[in-house]
Design a protein around this motif. Structure first.
Motif, PDB file in Angstrom:
ATOM      1  N   GLY B  48       0.793  -1.225   0.000  1.00  0.00           N
ATOM      2  CA  GLY B  48       0.000   0.000   0.000  1.00  0.00           C
ATOM      3  C   GLY B  48       0.821   1.269   0.000  1.00  0.00           C
ATOM      4  O   GLY B  48       0.337   2.337   0.362  1.00  0.00           O
ATOM      5  N   GLY B  49       2.069   1.162  -0.422  1.00  0.00           N
ATOM      6  CA  GLY B  49       2.938   2.337  -0.442  1.00  0.00           C
ATOM      7  C   GLY B  49       3.053   2.935  -1.833  1.00  0.00           C
ATOM      8  O   GLY B  49       2.419   2.474  -2.787  1.00  0.00           O
ATOM      9  N   THR B  50       3.854   3.977  -1.919  1.00  0.00           N
ATOM     10  CA  THR B  50       4.082   4.637  -3.203  1.00  0.00           C
ATOM     11  C   THR B  50       5.521   4.422  -3.630  1.00  0.00           C
ATOM     12  O   THR B  50       6.443   4.737  -2.884  1.00  0.00           O
ATOM     13  CB  THR B  50       3.896   6.172  -3.077  1.00  0.00           C
ATOM     14  OG1 THR B  50       2.677   6.422  -2.427  1.00  0.00           O
ATOM     15  CG2 THR B  50       3.936   6.845  -4.440  1.00  0.00           C
ATOM     16  N   PHE B  51       5.707   3.896  -4.837  1.00  0.00           N
ATOM     17  CA  PHE B  51       7.015   3.963  -5.484  1.00  0.00           C
ATOM     18  C   PHE B  51       6.816   4.795  -6.729  1.00  0.00           C
ATOM     19  O   PHE B  51       5.932   4.513  -7.537  1.00  0.00           O
ATOM     20  CB  PHE B  51       7.537   2.583  -5.881  1.00  0.00           C
ATOM     21  CG  PHE B  51       8.674   2.695  -6.860  1.00  0.00           C
ATOM     22  CD1 PHE B  51       9.962   2.911  -6.400  1.00  0.00           C
ATOM     23  CD2 PHE B  51       8.450   2.638  -8.231  1.00  0.00           C
ATOM     24  CE1 PHE B  51      11.005   3.065  -7.299  1.00  0.00           C
ATOM     25  CE2 PHE B  51       9.495   2.801  -9.133  1.00  0.00           C
ATOM     26  CZ  PHE B  51      10.763   3.013  -8.662  1.00  0.00           C
ATOM     27  N   LEU B  52       7.628   5.828  -6.872  1.00  0.00           N
ATOM     28  CA  LEU B  52       7.492   6.618  -8.075  1.00  0.00           C
ATOM     29  C   LEU B  52       8.862   6.950  -8.629  1.00  0.00           C
ATOM     30  O   LEU B  52       9.703   7.513  -7.926  1.00  0.00           O
ATOM     31  CB  LEU B  52       6.701   7.900  -7.776  1.00  0.00           C
ATOM     32  CG  LEU B  52       6.058   8.577  -8.989  1.00  0.00           C
ATOM     33  CD1 LEU B  52       4.832   9.367  -8.558  1.00  0.00           C
ATOM     34  CD2 LEU B  52       7.024   9.482  -9.727  1.00  0.00           C
ATOM     35  N   GLN B  53       9.108   6.518  -9.871  1.00  0.00           N
ATOM     36  CA  GLN B  53      10.336   6.945 -10.535  1.00  0.00           C
ATOM     37  C   GLN B  53      10.027   8.289 -11.178  1.00  0.00           C
ATOM     38  O   GLN B  53       9.287   8.371 -12.150  1.00  0.00           O
ATOM     39  CB  GLN B  53      10.798   5.940 -11.573  1.00  0.00           C
ATOM     40  CG  GLN B  53      12.092   6.406 -12.230  1.00  0.00           C
ATOM     41  CD  GLN B  53      12.677   5.383 -13.183  1.00  0.00           C
ATOM     42  OE1 GLN B  53      12.657   4.196 -12.918  1.00  0.00           O
ATOM     43  NE2 GLN B  53      13.203   5.863 -14.302  1.00  0.00           N
ATOM     44  N   ALA B  54      10.606   9.333 -10.584  1.00  0.00           N
ATOM     45  CA  ALA B  54      10.322  10.696 -11.032  1.00  0.00           C
ATOM     46  C   ALA B  54      11.025  10.974 -12.351  1.00  0.00           C
ATOM     47  O   ALA B  54      11.851  10.188 -12.805  1.00  0.00           O
ATOM     48  CB  ALA B  54      10.770  11.685  -9.968  1.00  0.00           C
TER      49      ALA B  54
END
Lengths: 181, 351
Positions: B48-54
């Motif tokens: 339920g987390g966020t991984f974001l490759q910006a």
């Protein structure tokens, strides 16, 4: 006692994997271990190596300058690291790929046609584990007993079908004997 | 006791961060720390987390800024050139007194440099890096176990002091595998009444902002922040003292350089030279008192670091230049050897 093991070969020969296997075996034998890969540009198609230290004491520097054990899987690796080995070091060479002999007289050399043995057994990519198996037999740094448990830890679930092949390769290497040259 | 597992330093950081309750990761790939992002990419969606490759390091640190303002544990990771890009955002985060974790797995510089290990971002990490008066709490792991433990510690300190923290590692620490006992997942969430989470018409607005055009106010904010830094300096210094009891000489080193130096200290002892080592674990706050005390005890110092001589300035300051301080260094991705450190110890002993 502290043993410094260097494994070197072409990228893709399973150098890092064999190293991880040996380090994990040490860990499960309750020894102190470290594993350090070369991660530079050379591992993309060139020579890959990894340094494994297995010790009864806490590992200081994880970097190996003078290996006690060298597993060389190609000629550039032997050329590069033979001079660096400590006197009395044990060198394990893939004889299929390295056609020259060890020139130093103060080290012990073991010539194993690993790539050929792997091909003959129908597991052509597992020369690395054949060499690891032979290294275990000749050095006793870690025991052969319990290797299956280690393989379960280092082989990802995705490749679980390769466990038996790896085990087979280790056994081929462990059983391989030839008069030392 | 929990099982010892063999893990890469980078993976240990990522797993420890998750266990610290971090559910938001923003980053951009760069060697030698990409395993952190890869690990987060795999795990975050499952918990339920966020991984974001910006789209860039700059975007990533500003996403960290936003999540930190909302009061949640958040991190980014990069390596030297990428961390340089993040400096503006880090300054803003410090200026807003927000807790966040920034990981720097250092590589050789300056510029794009190389991808091999280095410690040449010491100045950037400990003396500001971005603009304005501020500090990060900077922790320097010297084992894979510490990569995990200090990640947890960094989140704890960041929350405690409302201050960004940095884990300053290097390529070796990131890439090597060692046995690690992973810390138990943390459950207790820290109260963050200052966070911007929506007032629901029940409380006044919380405002997170680093812009302050009235100099009297901005000065006050700076003075207050430095009162906080004084507390951190008084309470949070960490270092390891190795064979210092009867030492006549002292090696100062952190991270991978300390691992190498430990071998040299042991060798020198075998040769009858009474040498010990102080290994700063917090680089800021620096273990000034420990070095000052050592300066009264020893005849001189060797500062071993993978830079052209950065931490050596703090060693000289702490010892008030009362004793010689020799530099033992390699740079550009080269790593000092125990023999090189030993040679410096011998040189020092011969002075």
């Amino acid at each position: 006692m502290t043993t410094q093991i260097l494994i070197s070969g072409f990228g893709g020969q399973g150098v890092l994997f064999a190293g991880k296997f040996i380090a994990y075996k040490g860990l499960l034998e309750e020894k102190e271990v470290s594993w350090l890969p070369s991660y530079g540009p050379e591992m993309r198609g060139g020579t890959a190596s990894c340094s494994i230290i297995i010790s009864d004491e806490a590992v200081g520097s994880p970097i190996i300058a003078n290996p006690d054990v060298l597993i060389a899987m190609n000629l550039p690796s032997l050329d590069k690291y033979e001079p660096a080995c400590v006197p009395g070091a044990k060198l394990f060479l893939d004889e299929t790929l390295i056609t020259r002999k060890v020139t130093r007289t103060d080290v012990e050399a073991f010539y194993i046609p690993a790539t050929q043995l792997a091909r003959d057994a129908g597991i052509p990519t597992l020369g690395n584990m054949i060499l690891a198996g032979n290294m275990i037999r000749e050095t006793g740094i870690v025991a052969m007993e319990g290797v299956e448990e280690v393989l379960k830890k280092v082989i990802s679930a995705k490749h679980a079908d390769l466990l038996q092949a790896n085990l087979h390769a280790l056994q081929i290497g462990y059983q391989y004997t030839k008069e030392m040259l | 006791m929990a099982e010892k597992v063999l893990m890469k330093g980078n993976e240990a950081i990522a797993e420890a961060a998750i266990r610290a309750g971090c559910r938001h990761y923003f980053g951009y790939p760069i060697t030698p720390q990409t395993e952190i992002a890869a690990y987060m990419a795999k795990r975050m969606p499952k918990i339920g987390g966020t991984f974001l490759q910006a789209e860039s390091e700059i975007a990533a640190i500003n996403m960290v800024y936003g999540v930190a303002a909302a009061g949640m544990r958040v991190m980014t990771s990069s390596s030297s050139p990428g961390v340089s890009l993040k400096q503006e955002g880090i300054s803003y985060i410090a200026g807003c007194d927000l807790p966040a974790l920034i990981i720097n797995v250092q590589r050789g510089g300056p510029g794009l440099g190389g991808i091999q290990p280095s410690q040449s971002d010491y100045f950037q990490a400990t003396k500001g890096g971005g603009h304005g008066d501020y500090h990060l709490i900077v922790l320097a792991p010297a084992s894979v176990q510490e990569m995990a433990d200090l990640t947890i510690q960094a989140f704890t300190l960041a929350d405690k002091y409302r201050c960004p923290a940095m884990l300053l590692a290097d390529g070796t620490m990131g890439q090597m595998m060692e046995p690690v006992i992973l810390p138990e997942p943390q459950t207790s969430a820290v109260e963050k009444p200052w966070a911007v989470t929506g007032t629901q018409n029940k409380r006044p607005h919380n405002i997170i902002n680093s812009l302050c055009l009235r100099p009297e106010q901005l000065e006050k904010a700076n003075f207050e922040r430095y009162e906080k830094y004084k507390q951190i300096e008084a309470n949070e210094v960490l270092y390891e003292s190795f064979m210092m009891e009867d030492a006549e000489y002292c090696v100062v080193a952190f991270g991978i350089a300390a691992r190498v130096s430990k071998n040299a200290v042991i060798s020198a002892r075998k040769n009858g030279i009474k040498v010990g080592m102080i290994r700063p674990i917090t680089l800021w706050p620096f273990p000034t008192d420990a070095i000052a005390a050592a300066a009264k005890q020893v005849k001189g110092f060797v500062c071993a670091e993978l830079s052209m001589g950065q931490m050596i300035e703090d060693v000289r300051l702490a010892s008030a230049c009362t004793k010689p301080v020799l530099l033992c260094n390699r740079v550009g991705g080269m790593i000092i050897t125990p023999e090189e450190v030993l040679e410096k110890i011998n040189t020092l002993a011969a002075l």
